[in-house]
Scaffold this active site. Structure first.
Site, PDB file in Angstrom:
ATOM      1  N   TYR A   1     -55.423 -82.488  13.864  1.00  0.00           N
ATOM      2  CA  TYR A   1     -56.337 -83.212  13.943  1.00  0.00           C
ATOM      3  C   TYR A   1     -55.891 -83.507  15.907  1.00  0.00           C
ATOM      4  CZ  TYR A   1     -59.700 -86.171  15.463  1.00  0.00           C
ATOM      5  OH  TYR A   1     -60.447 -87.751  16.101  1.00  0.00           O
TER       6      TYR A   1
ATOM      7  N   GLY B   1     -63.483 -86.152  15.365  1.00  0.00           N
ATOM      8  CA  GLY B   1     -64.828 -86.966  15.568  1.00  0.00           C
ATOM      9  C   GLY B   1     -65.057 -86.129  13.747  1.00  0.00           C
TER      10      GLY B   1
ATOM     11  N   ASN C   1     -57.000 -92.485  23.268  1.00  0.00           N
ATOM     12  CA  ASN C   1     -57.390 -93.036  22.907  1.00  0.00           C
ATOM     13  C   ASN C   1     -56.382 -94.704  22.496  1.00  0.00           C
ATOM     14  OD1 ASN C   1     -58.179 -93.694  20.116  1.00  0.00           O
ATOM     15  ND2 ASN C   1     -56.789 -92.092  19.376  1.00  0.00           N
TER      16      ASN C   1
ATOM     17  N   HIS D   1     -65.512 -87.300  28.117  1.00  0.00           N
ATOM     18  CA  HIS D   1     -65.984 -89.124  28.283  1.00  0.00           C
ATOM     19  C   HIS D   1     -65.787 -90.312  28.885  1.00  0.00           C
ATOM     20  CE1 HIS D   1     -64.968 -88.069  24.295  1.00  0.00           C
ATOM     21  NE2 HIS D   1     -64.920 -89.086  23.823  1.00  0.00           N
TER      22      HIS D   1
END
Length: 209
Positions: A60, A67, A202, A90
């Site tokens: 991932y 997502g 993140n 973002h």
């Protein structure tokens, strides 16, 4: 500027006083030898996946989307572009700019998190954050855009945007493009490698700062 000659050491215990010294009084920041080796070890694990190319298993954020697209495979030739596009997509904050001290605190805390050696970024990512703090290159971060418990994705993306030479940043208190701010400080924009865009955005550092 803080006159204390000892830098704040990333990857070790940071006190609230250390955070305030860096954020408000421009105390210097360095990545210590032991944390640096931990960062290198974690990066080697990411590079094993990245170097295996399209034959590597899905990991991932390294060779997959994010997502809802976590099962979507990203080809080896698109890994850098994936990380760059994540940061750009973002960077959607709005409202007045965060105060410089708050942004500097966010930069320190993100560097501290990465220095723990669990995120898989290269040491160059952390070194650039340290250099930006030391040269007072402060990204423009709008005050609205956090998604709470899911993370300060938009604010941290604005930080990462300046690190790749885009967006805007202040150098010595003057607003300019991110690329120009880095250039005036003698710094080179970061070229994001596998996992690094995700690792930069993140987190919840703006809330903590």
């Amino acid at each position: 500027m803080n006159t204390d000659p000892s830098p704040a050491l990333l990857g070790t215990w940071l006190r609230p006083e250390d955070l305030e010294d860096v954020a408000r009084r421009r105390r210097t920041v360095v990545l210590g030898p032991a944390p640096r080796e931990a960062v290198r070890r974690a990066r080697r694990a990411i590079e094993q996946v990245a170097n295996a190319g399209d034959s590597a298993p899905r990991v991932y954020g390294v060779n997959t989307g994010f997502g809802a697209l976590a099962e979507t495979r990203i080809s080896a030739t698109e890994v850098r572009r994936l990380q760059q596009n994540l940061v750009r997509s973002h960077s959607t904050g709005v409202g007045p700019d965060m105060p410089e001290a708050a942004v500097r605190g966010m930069m320190l805390l993100r560097a501290q998190t990465l220095a723990l050696g669990h995120s898989g970024v290269r040491e160059a990512v952390i070194d650039l954050l340290c250099a930006m703090l030391d040269h007072n290159v402060v990204p423009r971060v709008p005050c609205q855009g956090s998604v709470g418990a899911s993370g300060d994705l938009a604010p941290l993306a604005h930080l990462a945007l300046a690190m790749i030479g885009e967006g805007e940043a202040r150098h010595a208190g003057v607003m300019m493009s991110g690329g120009e701010a880095l250039a005036r400080a003698g710094l080179t924009p970061l070229v994001l490698e596998a996992k690094e865009g995700l690792a930069l955005i993140n987190g919840t550092e703006i809330m903590k700062a």
